[in-house]
Scaffold this motif. Structure first.
Motif, PDB file in Angstrom:
ATOM      1  N   VAL A  88      11.100  -9.121   0.056  1.00 51.84           N
ATOM      2  CA  VAL A  88       9.896  -8.724   0.791  1.00 51.84           C
ATOM      3  C   VAL A  88       9.075  -7.787  -0.088  1.00 51.84           C
ATOM      4  N   GLU A  89       7.784  -8.100  -0.226  1.00 50.22           N
ATOM      5  CA  GLU A  89       6.888  -7.288  -1.053  1.00 50.22           C
ATOM      6  C   GLU A  89       5.665  -6.883  -0.234  1.00 50.22           C
ATOM      7  N   PHE A  90       5.308  -5.606  -0.298  1.00 47.69           N
ATOM      8  CA  PHE A  90       4.120  -5.107   0.405  1.00 47.69           C
ATOM      9  C   PHE A  90       2.885  -5.427  -0.428  1.00 47.69           C
ATOM     10  N   LEU A  91       1.933  -6.149   0.170  1.00 45.63           N
ATOM     11  CA  LEU A  91       0.727  -6.578  -0.542  1.00 45.63           C
ATOM     12  C   LEU A  91      -0.499  -5.741  -0.228  1.00 45.63           C
ATOM     13  N   GLY A  92      -0.376  -4.805   0.720  1.00 47.30           N
ATOM     14  CA  GLY A  92      -1.530  -3.998   1.103  1.00 47.30           C
ATOM     15  C   GLY A  92      -1.871  -4.179   2.567  1.00 47.30           C
ATOM     16  N   MET A  93      -3.068  -3.734   2.930  1.00 47.06           N
ATOM     17  CA  MET A  93      -3.501  -3.784   4.319  1.00 47.06           C
ATOM     18  C   MET A  93      -4.444  -4.964   4.540  1.00 47.06           C
ATOM     19  N   ASP A  94      -4.455  -5.446   5.782  1.00 47.55           N
ATOM     20  CA  ASP A  94      -5.364  -6.517   6.170  1.00 47.55           C
ATOM     21  C   ASP A  94      -5.727  -6.310   7.631  1.00 47.55           C
ATOM     22  N   LYS A  95      -6.545  -7.200   8.165  1.00 46.48           N
ATOM     23  CA  LYS A  95      -6.934  -7.137   9.570  1.00 46.48           C
ATOM     24  C   LYS A  95      -6.426  -8.375  10.302  1.00 46.48           C
ATOM     25  N   VAL A  96      -5.887  -8.164  11.492  1.00 44.11           N
ATOM     26  CA  VAL A  96      -5.509  -9.261  12.381  1.00 44.11           C
ATOM     27  C   VAL A  96      -6.132  -8.968  13.734  1.00 44.11           C
ATOM     28  N   ASP A  97      -7.043  -9.812  14.144  1.00 44.20           N
ATOM     29  CA  ASP A  97      -7.794  -9.582  15.381  1.00 44.20           C
ATOM     30  C   ASP A  97      -8.441  -8.206  15.404  1.00 44.20           C
ATOM     31  N   GLY A  98      -8.968  -7.806  14.249  1.00 46.60           N
ATOM     32  CA  GLY A  98      -9.688  -6.539  14.151  1.00 46.60           C
ATOM     33  C   GLY A  98      -8.825  -5.306  14.039  1.00 46.60           C
ATOM     34  N   LYS A  99      -7.507  -5.480  14.006  1.00 45.85           N
ATOM     35  CA  LYS A  99      -6.596  -4.336  13.926  1.00 45.85           C
ATOM     36  C   LYS A  99      -5.919  -4.284  12.563  1.00 45.85           C
ATOM     37  N   ASP A 100      -5.617  -3.064  12.090  1.00 44.71           N
ATOM     38  CA  ASP A 100      -4.955  -2.891  10.801  1.00 44.71           C
ATOM     39  C   ASP A 100      -3.544  -3.462  10.843  1.00 44.71           C
ATOM     40  N   ALA A 101      -3.194  -4.169   9.780  1.00 49.64           N
ATOM     41  CA  ALA A 101      -1.855  -4.751   9.699  1.00 49.64           C
ATOM     42  C   ALA A 101      -1.345  -4.669   8.266  1.00 49.64           C
ATOM     43  N   TYR A 102      -0.048  -4.426   8.136  1.00 53.86           N
ATOM     44  CA  TYR A 102       0.603  -4.472   6.835  1.00 53.86           C
ATOM     45  C   TYR A 102       0.790  -5.946   6.450  1.00 53.86           C
ATOM     46  N   LYS A 103       0.484  -6.254   5.200  1.00 55.26           N
ATOM     47  CA  LYS A 103       0.614  -7.626   4.708  1.00 55.26           C
ATOM     48  C   LYS A 103       1.829  -7.710   3.799  1.00 55.26           C
ATOM     49  N   LEU A 104       2.770  -8.573   4.149  1.00 57.02           N
ATOM     50  CA  LEU A 104       4.025  -8.683   3.411  1.00 57.02           C
ATOM     51  C   LEU A 104       4.201 -10.091   2.844  1.00 57.02           C
ATOM     52  N   LYS A 105       4.645 -10.149   1.616  1.00 61.30           N
ATOM     53  CA  LYS A 105       5.029 -11.419   1.007  1.00 61.30           C
ATOM     54  C   LYS A 105       6.532 -11.586   1.196  1.00 61.30           C
ATOM     55  N   VAL A 106       6.935 -12.643   1.885  1.00 60.05           N
ATOM     56  CA  VAL A 106       8.341 -12.860   2.217  1.00 60.05           C
ATOM     57  C   VAL A 106       8.817 -14.153   1.556  1.00 60.05           C
TER      58      VAL A 106
END
Length: 232
Positions: free
Chosen positions: A135-153
């Motif tokens: 699992v690698e953390f890729l940064g932040m993104d938006k999901v339905d306008g809310k902040d979400a952690y983006k992970l490469k699995v």
């Protein structure tokens, strides 16, 4: 004014550093805690999810039954026909009378691999290192306008992208690829309406994918499930 601009710039930099200062392990730990904790998740052995899906103007009755690393069975009630897909660690079958099938057919390699990837009822992020997943953390993104952690699995050589809501730590979206009739297609699934069932386990009672929107009205856990349910 210059001092104010400098202060704002420093604050923005600090916010950026704070966001990316998260590690994959910290994000996963937050998700595990949100789902009830390691001890709770490790006690989850079977799941039966009952609900319906609206697709192409048709309501489909759904029953998904899983036993941890032993098998899964998806029963679909479509326009009065009883259809199913089932898989275990070695084989899988599909029987779709709605598509004029008269007997069950064995899953091809891609279908079986996709089904077997869902046998872990405790979730791909739980104890991921022990399972050989990265699992690698890729940064932040938006999901339905809310902040979400983006992970490469990366699990069993297959790469997916997971989005974990920053506020709740629940998994809210996955993006992966699948081979559909010889073509690679991007598969996106969103998860919402998280609730605890009668046994205190957390589940998303609503999911949306390319087939349609699924709403579960009952999720049972740790019920007796015979392995024969996953063989044809």
């Amino acid at each position: 004014m210059k001092a104010f601009k400098k202060l704002v710039f420093m604050a923005l930099c600090f916010a950026s550093i704070s966001a990316f200062g998260q590690t994959a392990d910290e994000i996963v730990a937050g998700n595990v805690a949100a789902m009830g904790g390691a001890e709770k998740l490790s006690s989850l052995k079977t799941i039966k999810m009952e609900g319906s899906m609206a697709t192409q103007g048709v309501d489909v009755g759904i029953v998904m039954t899983k036993k941890h690393m032993a098998g899964l069975r998806l029963d679909l009630d479509i326009m009065g026909t009883s259809n199913y897909q089932l898989a275990n660690p070695t084989k899988g079958w599909v029987f779709m009378p709605i598509m004029q099938q008269t007997e069950p057919l064995e899953m091809d390699a891609d279908q079986l691999a996709s089904a077997q990837g869902q046998l872990d009822v405790q979730g791909a992020l739980f104890n991921y290192k022990e399972k050989g997943t990265t699992v690698e953390f890729l940064g932040m993104d938006k999901v339905d306008g809310k902040d979400a952690y983006k992970l490469k699995v990366i699990k069993n050589g297959k790469t997916s992208t997971y989005f974990v809501d920053k506020a709740s730590n629940f998994l809210v979206k996955t993006v992966s690829t699948a081979n559909v009739q010889g073509q690679e297609m991007e598969m996106e699934t969103t998860f919402s309406d998280y609730k605890q069932n009668a046994d205190g386990y957390w589940f998303p009672y609503a999911q949306t994918n390319m087939q349609g929107a699924i709403v579960y009205d009952k999720i049972s856990t740790n019920i007796p499930v015979d392995d024969k349910l996953f063989t044809n």
